[in-house]
Design an enzyme around this catalytic site. Structure first.
Site, PDB file in Angstrom:
ATOM      1  N   ASP A 193      16.950   7.942 -14.364  1.00 10.93           N
ATOM      2  CA  ASP A 193      15.814   7.611 -15.225  1.00 10.93           C
ATOM      3  C   ASP A 193      14.569   7.238 -14.424  1.00 10.93           C
ATOM      4  OD1 ASP A 193      17.567   8.072 -17.237  1.00 10.93           O
ATOM      5  OD2 ASP A 193      17.429   6.105 -18.164  1.00 10.93           O
ATOM      6  N   ARG A 245      14.442 -10.526 -14.885  1.00 16.18           N
ATOM      7  CA  ARG A 245      13.209  -9.763 -15.080  1.00 16.18           C
ATOM      8  C   ARG A 245      11.969 -10.431 -14.491  1.00 16.18           C
ATOM      9  NH1 ARG A 245      16.604  -6.108 -14.980  1.00 16.18           N
ATOM     10  NH2 ARG A 245      17.268  -5.130 -16.932  1.00 16.18           N
ATOM     11  N   ASP A 293      13.402  -6.042 -22.634  1.00  9.94           N
ATOM     12  CA  ASP A 293      12.939  -6.031 -21.247  1.00  9.94           C
ATOM     13  C   ASP A 293      11.472  -5.642 -21.113  1.00  9.94           C
ATOM     14  OD1 ASP A 293      15.201  -6.991 -20.056  1.00  9.94           O
ATOM     15  OD2 ASP A 293      16.047  -5.027 -19.605  1.00  9.94           O
ATOM     16  N   SER A 325      25.324   1.731 -21.748  1.00 10.66           N
ATOM     17  CA  SER A 325      24.446   1.405 -20.625  1.00 10.66           C
ATOM     18  C   SER A 325      24.895   0.094 -19.986  1.00 10.66           C
ATOM     19  CB  SER A 325      22.989   1.303 -21.076  1.00 10.66           C
ATOM     20  OG  SER A 325      22.822   0.207 -21.960  1.00 10.66           O
TER      21      SER A 325
END
Length: 406
Positions: free
Chosen positions: A19, A99, A128, A182
């Site tokens: 990705d 994050r 996110d 995922s």
């Protein structure tokens, strides 16, 4: 001037996977800009050097691959755990807390390299994107942000694969089909969600759990471990002083081997929808139980209760992406003040999915056997008769309500 023309250099949060490799080429093609890649080693358990070679092959000249494990645990995980932070009662925020660190380094690298934009690979449905972008803006208010999943028309797996093949981006065989779910991983946890996990009524298959063994397969003999704390942070295991990342690594190993830290959760995303996820946080689960035990000895009652009242608000701030917000920093100051005496040791018994406290001691313990004992006490200041007035004063409003209002 269009947005695509105004961007000259962008710092991409780059994993080296399919990705973000597609995003890298898409940035080059769409924005005609120079791309700087940043890959963070957060203890996700993957070899990161291949990301450097992939970035080089795609023409990237400035490549940053950094081991941020110690910073992650010391400056993000530990401060969060001082508050005993759990979101909606159970989630230990393993993804959420990573994050702001990634975003912080992206902004620092942008300032170092003269980049005028940053880019992340988060989708338009998840949390996110919010966490990254709130952090970017808090640290550099005028930064340009590129979120490909909200801009491009690559809306299916087939479209992504076609784009990759058209631009000679290698597609591993296991990536050609639709991924069954995922995964996000770092030192604190592994999370799995999406696809085969989307229906909360369907039990997750055993193969999805990757960071812990099943509790029923854990050893029949318990494991004992002593965790030392200083001012609320773990500093030693079985008397051996260790760095923050090393401590979390060792607790992860112990938790994994004893089937500790599994969670099947339906949570409320900040963007408004509910989401089902499987989380594995072995070391963090042990650490949370041990820290609360240490506080039980050393925190004043009202201080501890106030912390428990503040914690859900603090957890919500982290989950929603407000790590760099002033209210989170204000709460952190109060939490850190509360930890001044939270120093001592806690002995844990780990057995088949359970993390149990069996002993704890602290130099500044507020527990006194002399005061609490049912036997003859050496303390002369406590008079049992005092309890009568204490109870009557606390009962006064209840008595008045009944007498005056019925």
């Amino acid at each position: 001037m269009s947005d695509t023309e105004s961007v000259k250099k962008v710092v991409l949060a780059y994993s080296g996977g399919l990705d973000t490799s597609i995003i890298l080429r898409w940035l080059q093609d769409t924005y005609r800009c120079e791309v700087v890649t940043f890959t963070a080693d957060l203890g996700q358990g993957e070899e990161l050097e291949p990301a450097r070679e992939k970035a080089k092959l795609m023409g990237v000249k400035e490549i940053f691959i950094e081991d941020v494990r110690e910073e992650f645990v010391r400056d993000f995980v530990f401060p969060m755990f001082r508050a005993n932070t759990v979101y909606e009662g159970t989630y230990l925020l393993g993804t959420s807390i990573a994050r702001p660190l990634i975003a912080k380094r992206q902004i620092e690298i942008a300032q170092q390299t003269g980049a005028d934009a940053v880019c992340h690979g988060a989708t338009g449905k998840g949390n996110d994107q919010v966490r990254f972008e709130l952090s970017y803006y808090a640290l550099q208010p005028d930064i340009k942000i590129i979120a490909p999943w909200r801009e491009w028309n690559l809306t299916s797996r087939t479209a992504l694969i076609d784009y990759a093949e058209k631009h000679q981006i290698p597609v591993p065989k296991d990536k050609r089909g639709e991924a069954p779910f995922s995964v996000d991983a770092n030192m604190l946890h592994v999370s799995s969600e999406g696809k085969v996990l989307e229906d909360p009524a369907v039990q997750a298959a055993d193969y999805i759990w990757s960071n812990t063994i099943a509790p029923e397969e854990a050893p029949d003999k318990p494991t004992f471990v002593e965790i030392g704390f200083e001012k609320g942070d773990p500093v030693s295991i079985d008397g051996q002083k260790l760095s923050p990342a090393t401590i979390l690594t060792k607790l992860n190993e112990l938790g994994r081997a004893n089937g500790i830290g599994r969670l099947d959760l339906v949570e409320n995303r900040f963007v408004g929808m509910k989401n089902r996820g499987l989380y594995e946080t072995p070391g963090g689960t042990i650490m949370l139980v041990a820290h609360r035990a240490m506080e039980s000895l050393t925190l004043d009652r009202e201080m501890g209760h106030l912390k428990d009242e503040l914690m859900p608000r603090y957890a919500k701030l982290i989950y929603n992406g407000f790590w760099f917000a002033p209210e989170r920093e204000m709460l952190q100051a109060a939490i850190d003040f509360s930890q001044q005496a939270v120093t001592g040791t806690v002995t844990m018994k780990l057995y088949k999915g359970n993390a149990m406290v069996v002993a704890r001691k602290a130099e500044k313990s507020l527990f006194s056997a002399d005061w609490v004992t049912f036997e003859e006490s050496a303390v002369a200041d406590y008079d049992h008769k005092d309890a009568q007035g204490f109870i009557k004063l606390n009962a006064l409003r209840l008595r008045l309500k009944k007498m005056l209002q019925g």
